[in-house]
Design a protein around this motif. Structure first.
Motif, PDB file in Angstrom:
ATOM      1  N   ASP A 198       0.848  -1.190   0.000  1.00  0.00           N
ATOM      2  CA  ASP A 198       0.000   0.000   0.000  1.00  0.00           C
ATOM      3  C   ASP A 198       0.882   1.238   0.000  1.00  0.00           C
ATOM      4  O   ASP A 198       2.100   1.149   0.173  1.00  0.00           O
ATOM      5  CB  ASP A 198      -0.893   0.000   1.244  1.00  0.00           C
ATOM      6  CG  ASP A 198      -2.249   0.631   0.987  1.00  0.00           C
ATOM      7  OD1 ASP A 198      -2.337   1.522   0.117  1.00  0.00           O
ATOM      8  OD2 ASP A 198      -3.221   0.239   1.653  1.00  0.00           O
ATOM      9  N   SER A 217      -1.174   4.043   4.738  1.00  0.00           N
ATOM     10  CA  SER A 217      -2.500   3.494   4.478  1.00  0.00           C
ATOM     11  C   SER A 217      -2.531   2.015   4.858  1.00  0.00           C
ATOM     12  O   SER A 217      -1.546   1.308   4.713  1.00  0.00           O
ATOM     13  CB  SER A 217      -2.862   3.641   3.001  1.00  0.00           C
ATOM     14  OG  SER A 217      -4.103   3.007   2.723  1.00  0.00           O
ATOM     15  N   GLU A 233      -5.459   0.238   3.879  1.00  0.00           N
ATOM     16  CA  GLU A 233      -6.600  -0.240   3.109  1.00  0.00           C
ATOM     17  C   GLU A 233      -6.289  -1.544   2.389  1.00  0.00           C
ATOM     18  O   GLU A 233      -7.122  -2.462   2.347  1.00  0.00           O
ATOM     19  CB  GLU A 233      -7.038   0.818   2.093  1.00  0.00           C
ATOM     20  CG  GLU A 233      -8.269   0.403   1.281  1.00  0.00           C
ATOM     21  CD  GLU A 233      -8.652   1.424   0.228  1.00  0.00           C
ATOM     22  OE1 GLU A 233      -9.675   1.204  -0.439  1.00  0.00           O
ATOM     23  OE2 GLU A 233      -7.932   2.433   0.075  1.00  0.00           O
ATOM     24  N   ASP A 246      -8.275  -5.045   2.746  1.00  0.00           N
ATOM     25  CA  ASP A 246      -8.947  -5.674   1.609  1.00  0.00           C
ATOM     26  C   ASP A 246      -8.466  -7.105   1.395  1.00  0.00           C
ATOM     27  O   ASP A 246      -9.252  -7.996   1.027  1.00  0.00           O
ATOM     28  CB  ASP A 246      -8.726  -4.847   0.349  1.00  0.00           C
ATOM     29  CG  ASP A 246      -9.543  -3.558   0.343  1.00  0.00           C
ATOM     30  OD1 ASP A 246     -10.388  -3.386   1.247  1.00  0.00           O
ATOM     31  OD2 ASP A 246      -9.327  -2.722  -0.556  1.00  0.00           O
TER      32      ASP A 246
END
Length: 268
Positions: free
Chosen positions: A131, A135, A137, A141
């Motif tokens: 990433d 971050s 995320e 995911d």
């Protein structure tokens, strides 16, 4: 004896001296090397390297940064490689939001497809997570895809390794909770890498070693072409961090790698 569970030995960076690289690895005690491809063509290239060198094994997958270039039928081609006895894992797959976010949905779909292949073939997944700085995320995911696919009916339980693990610390606990291993490489030796801290609570039996050669060479070779022989430097650093003997680290991580990908133990 050590296992380099992640080296791109099939790349052109090794064309001039691949035989010597393998011999240096063996001299350093690295007796087995696993090759993660980036696309269908590189699976074939990796298998050719396996044929020329004893103790070298391949994986099969389309790397997340190659998803945008995938042709129709590539995923089916990957799955067709999986019954080959030279192929010991599905990988390198996963998600990469560092280089581009233009194909996030396609990456997620590809990763889920690879995870389903791994369940059908009862093979481990080798997972790439990258990433942008700060971050989380991408990691979230990846975990979401694993939970979704792992909860689907049929197939073997998901297992595998989060390659080149760099944290954050909370992710290690999630990885272990899903039954996965942690892959440690050259970044473990970097003074400001934060890897020892983010993996401090990971049991030794859930760690495998890697180089990611030719990338991410360990200290004191940082900036040079990495190679499988330097798995030993990673093992030495891990032994230092944990207050263990090198032989203890070698035995535990080798056994973990053998168990994970189904390799028979080697005699001393």
């Amino acid at each position: 004896m050590l296992v380099d569970t992640h080296a791109h030995l099939y790349l052109a960076a090794f064309d001039a001296d691949r035989d010597e690289v393998v011999e240096r690895a063996r001299a350093a005690g690295v007796t087995r090397i696993l090759l993660p491809p980036t696309d269908v063509a590189s699976v074939r290239t990796a298998l050719g390297v396996c044929d020329r060198h004893a103790g070298v094994w391949a994986m099969a997958a389309v790397h997340p940064t190659s998803v945008a270039e995938m042709a129709e039928g590539d995923l089916a081609a990957v799955e067709a490689f999986l019954p080959d006895v030279r192929v010991v894992a599905v990988g390198e797959t996963g998600l990469d939001y560092y280089w581009s976010r233009d194909h996030v949905d396609a990456q997620r779909a590809s990763f889920a497809a690879h995870a389903r292949m791994a369940r059908r073939a009862d093979l481990p997944l080798v997972i790439h997570v990258r990433d942008v700085a700060g971050s989380e995320e991408c990691a979230q995911d990846v975990l979401a895809v694993l939970r979704d696919v792992g909860g689907e009916p049929g197939g073997a339980p998901l297992r595998g390794v989060f390659h080149c693990f760099g944290g954050p610390a909370w992710l290690a606990a999630e990885v272990l909770g899903l039954g996965f291993h942690i892959g440690l490489g050259g970044t473990l030796t970097y003074r400001k890498g934060g890897v020892p801290e983010s993996t401090a609570d990971v049991p030794l039996e859930r760690i495998v070693l890697e180089t990611d050669a030719p990338y991410l060479a360990p200290t004191p070779h940082r900036g040079s072409r990495n190679e499988p022989a330097w798995t030993r430097l990673v093992a030495e650093r891990l032994a230092d961090v944990r207050g263990l003997r090198l032989e203890e680290v070698a035995a535990a991580t080798t056994e973990a790698a053998e168990r994970l990908v189904g390799l028979a133990p080697e005699s001393t």
